[in-house]
Design an enzyme around this catalytic site. Structure first.
Site, PDB file in Angstrom:
ATOM      1  N   GLU B  57       0.737  -1.122   0.046  1.00 22.89           N
ATOM      2  CA  GLU B  57      -0.031  -0.016   0.122  1.00 22.89           C
ATOM      3  C   GLU B  57       0.866   1.348  -0.074  1.00 22.89           C
ATOM      4  OE1 GLU B  57      -3.096  -0.331  -0.235  1.00 22.89           O
ATOM      5  OE2 GLU B  57      -3.858   1.866  -0.052  1.00 22.89           O
ATOM      6  N   ALA B  58       0.608   2.168  -0.786  1.00 23.30           N
ATOM      7  CA  ALA B  58       1.178   3.256  -0.821  1.00 23.30           C
ATOM      8  C   ALA B  58       0.383   4.676  -0.596  1.00 23.30           C
ATOM      9  CB  ALA B  58       2.009   3.486  -2.316  1.00 23.30           C
ATOM     10  N   ASP B  59       0.951   5.571  -0.241  1.00 23.75           N
ATOM     11  CA  ASP B  59       0.016   6.935   0.128  1.00 23.75           C
ATOM     12  C   ASP B  59      -0.810   7.337  -1.034  1.00 23.75           C
ATOM     13  OD1 ASP B  59       0.759   7.389   2.674  1.00 23.75           O
ATOM     14  OD2 ASP B  59       2.915   7.930   1.737  1.00 23.75           O
ATOM     15  N   ASP B  71     -15.217   2.830  -6.651  1.00 24.48           N
ATOM     16  CA  ASP B  71     -15.238   3.823  -5.897  1.00 24.48           C
ATOM     17  C   ASP B  71     -16.478   4.801  -5.879  1.00 24.48           C
ATOM     18  OD1 ASP B  71     -12.685   5.737  -8.192  1.00 24.48           O
ATOM     19  OD2 ASP B  71     -14.794   5.363  -8.197  1.00 24.48           O
ATOM     20  N   GLY B  91      -6.195   5.365   3.363  1.00 20.56           N
ATOM     21  CA  GLY B  91      -7.031   4.358   2.466  1.00 20.56           C
ATOM     22  C   GLY B  91      -7.267   5.020   1.215  1.00 20.56           C
ATOM     23  N   ASP B  99      -8.571   7.008 -16.915  1.00 19.23           N
ATOM     24  CA  ASP B  99      -9.731   6.210 -17.574  1.00 19.23           C
ATOM     25  C   ASP B  99      -9.051   5.594 -18.596  1.00 19.23           C
ATOM     26  OD1 ASP B  99     -13.107   6.958 -19.179  1.00 19.23           O
ATOM     27  OD2 ASP B  99     -11.676   5.098 -18.977  1.00 19.23           O
ATOM     28  N   GLU B 102      -9.342   5.780 -22.489  1.00 22.48           N
ATOM     29  CA  GLU B 102      -8.765   7.189 -23.117  1.00 22.48           C
ATOM     30  C   GLU B 102      -7.532   6.737 -23.873  1.00 22.48           C
ATOM     31  OE1 GLU B 102     -11.748   9.341 -21.417  1.00 22.48           O
ATOM     32  OE2 GLU B 102     -10.749   9.461 -23.267  1.00 22.48           O
ATOM     33  N   HIS B 119      -2.281  17.576 -12.879  1.00 24.84           N
ATOM     34  CA  HIS B 119      -3.473  17.965 -12.575  1.00 24.84           C
ATOM     35  C   HIS B 119      -4.085  17.204 -11.360  1.00 24.84           C
ATOM     36  CE1 HIS B 119      -7.640  19.746 -12.622  1.00 24.84           C
ATOM     37  NE2 HIS B 119      -8.159  18.519 -12.059  1.00 24.84           N
ATOM     38  N   GLU B 120      -4.258  15.689 -11.757  1.00 22.48           N
ATOM     39  CA  GLU B 120      -4.810  15.020 -10.481  1.00 22.48           C
ATOM     40  C   GLU B 120      -3.825  14.803  -9.373  1.00 22.48           C
ATOM     41  OE1 GLU B 120      -7.753  14.602 -12.945  1.00 22.48           O
ATOM     42  OE2 GLU B 120      -7.859  14.049 -11.067  1.00 22.48           O
ATOM     43  N   HIS B 123      -4.948  17.450  -6.887  1.00 25.30           N
ATOM     44  CA  HIS B 123      -5.996  17.019  -5.845  1.00 25.30           C
ATOM     45  C   HIS B 123      -5.668  16.018  -4.729  1.00 25.30           C
ATOM     46  CE1 HIS B 123      -8.972  18.727  -8.424  1.00 25.30           C
ATOM     47  NE2 HIS B 123      -8.868  17.841  -9.537  1.00 25.30           N
ATOM     48  N   HIS B 129     -10.810  22.121  -7.568  1.00 24.02           N
ATOM     49  CA  HIS B 129     -10.676  22.848  -8.904  1.00 24.02           C
ATOM     50  C   HIS B 129     -10.266  24.676  -8.725  1.00 24.02           C
ATOM     51  CE1 HIS B 129     -12.107  19.410 -11.121  1.00 24.02           C
ATOM     52  NE2 HIS B 129     -10.828  19.388 -11.341  1.00 24.02           N
TER      53      HIS B 129
END
Lengths: 85, 376
Positions: B57-59, B71, B91, B99, B102, B119-120, B123, B129
């Site tokens: 598991e990574a951050d 999700d 988590g 996606d 694409e 960009h992601e 977040h 945004h």
């Protein structure tokens, strides 16, 4: 719906469906893990959501699915909502 | 810019990331590179460091997904939604999904993966945004060239509102409150900085240069501090030629001219010995670099443009050596000043460059500035 649109009936039905899905995804409060949001304002009717979208993207705030608004709705984008969820 | 309500942010400054599922539209190496560059876009502005892990598991778990992927935010096929990421947290927090429907690309014939990933990751670090059309965090896709990319001002303000600015070097004196300048310590962030020797010692990584050395944790950039060699290794004084550690034995070896010292941690084990104990020919007067390869249980010694292989189990130099360094380690240019093995990669330091060498691919997989190893 017709009052929101300024296009031929068939196109306007597609646009309306497209717009509805967009507003549901990016301008509607949801439960679950935070995936990107802003401070939401009170209850959202479709017109109100359209106005929020137009405000966010710096468009003329008409509450109608005019061409400029549909152009934004058709652009590829990030899946994170623009308002609280 | 906008932050998420409650302004969630990471409480640590080293974050792990793992790419758990790839896309068929790009090679894994291209995906790795795009992600690394996208993360670096943010770490250039704030004191965050990203360490890649390949298991567990990574951050920030990164994956390419299709349709409903569990999700409650299903993807919608080509165009439309390209990707999404979750705000910092345990988590699912920080996780980033692209996606798979694409067409992803490193260029412009499809959606540029660097652009969307950068960009992601905004977040994943805590930015929502932005309404600024020139911002990276604007919701709609606009191609950004990965090479020469600079984070737009709005995004810099947003991310620094969460994590503060990245300082050139945590220990670097800042006028007027910094400690008095010590002439014997070279400019901490001289971009031409090269190292004399690099070795693990227990859980710490030691990097030597002239009369000083830096100690750091492998996965942490913070807390790096220079010390004088004499303060910890009085016998070595300065200008260590090479060093390596055999972790399973708990012993380390430090080379200077035709001599070497054995230590346990920082404790010298007796007087200096001669390098001819290892079986070097007499014409070898000094070692340039040494690195112990854990799996092979062999130590490579670099002398000029050649290298020797010493079998630590048999305690003898292997036959058919020396060999040409350049022939064996393609992509590593120049004489080797220092070397160390970490997480299965060999890091070669040659002048101001640090080469990350993949022994399986038998090639260099990335090149960084040597000075970046001390937080510059």
């Amino acid at each position: 719906a017709p009052s929101l649109l300024a296009a031929s009936p068939r196109t306007s039905r597609n646009n309306y469906r497209l717009a509805q899905a967009y507003l549901d995804k990016y301008y509607t409060k949801k439960g679950g893990p935070q995936i990107g949001e802003m401070v939401a304002r009170g209850g959202n009717s479709t017109v109100k959501k359209i106005k929020e979208l137009q405000e966010f993207f710096g468009l003329r705030v008409t509450g109608k699915l005019d061409r400029a608004t549909m152009d934004v709705i058709k652009r590829p984008r990030c899946g994170v909502p623009d308002v609280a969820n | 810019y906008r932050l998420f309500p409650g302004e969630p942010k990471w409480k640590k400054n080293t974050l792990t990331y793992r790419i758990s599922k790839y896309t068929p539209s790009m090679t894994p190496a291209e995906v790795d590179r795009a992600m690394e560059m996208a993360l670096r876009a943010w770490s250039s502005a704030v004191p965050l460091n990203f360490v890649r892990v390949n298991a567990g598991e990574a951050d920030i778990m990164i994956s390419f997904e299709t349709g409903d992927h569990g999700d409650s935010y299903p993807f919608d096929g080509p165009r439309g939604t390209l990707a999404h990421a979750f705000a910092p947290g345990e988590g699912l927090g920080g996780d980033t999904h692209f996606d798979n429907a694409e067409k992803w690309t490193m260029g412009t014939n499809g959606f540029n993966l660097f652009t969307v990933a950068a960009h992601e990751f905004g977040h994943a670090l805590g930015l929502a945004h932005s309404t600024d059309p020139s911002a990276l965090m604007y919701p709609t896709y606009k191609y950004q060239n990965p090479y020469g990319f600079r984070l737009p001002k709005d995004d810099v303000k947003g991310i620094q509102a969460l994590y503060g600015p990245r300082r050139a070097f945590p220990g670097k004196p800042t006028a007027p409150h910094g400690p008095p300048h010590n002439p014997s310590i070279p400019d901490l962030c001289d971009s031409n900085l090269s190292f004399d020797a690099v070795t693990m010692l227990g859980k710490e990584l030691l990097l030597f240069r002239d009369r000083i050395f830096w100690r750091r944790q492998v996965h942490l950039m913070s807390g790096i501090r220079p010390s004088t060699i004499t303060s910890s290794f009085p016998q070595l004084m300065s200008n260590v030629d090479a060093a390596y550690e055999v972790a399973e034995r708990g012993t380390a070896y430090f080379f200077k001219g035709p001599h070497y010292w054995i230590t346990r941690g920082f404790q010298m084990q007796g007087p200096p010995r001669t390098i001819y104990d290892f079986g070097f020919p007499r014409y070898v007067q000094r070692i340039d670099a040494a690195v112990y390869l854990k799996d092979a249980q062999k130590t490579l010694f670099f002398v000029g443009d050649e290298y020797y292989s010493y079998d630590e189990r048999k305690r003898k130099m292997e036959k058919d050596y020396p060999k040409s360094t350049e022939e064996e380690f393609s992509g590593v240019n120049g004489q080797i000043d220092a070397a160390v093995e970490l997480n299965g990669y060999i890091y070669f330091f040659s002048g101001p460059k640090a080469y990350k060498y993949d022994t399986e691919k038998e090639d260099v997989v990335s090149v960084l500035k040597s000075s970046s190893w001390i937080g510059c």
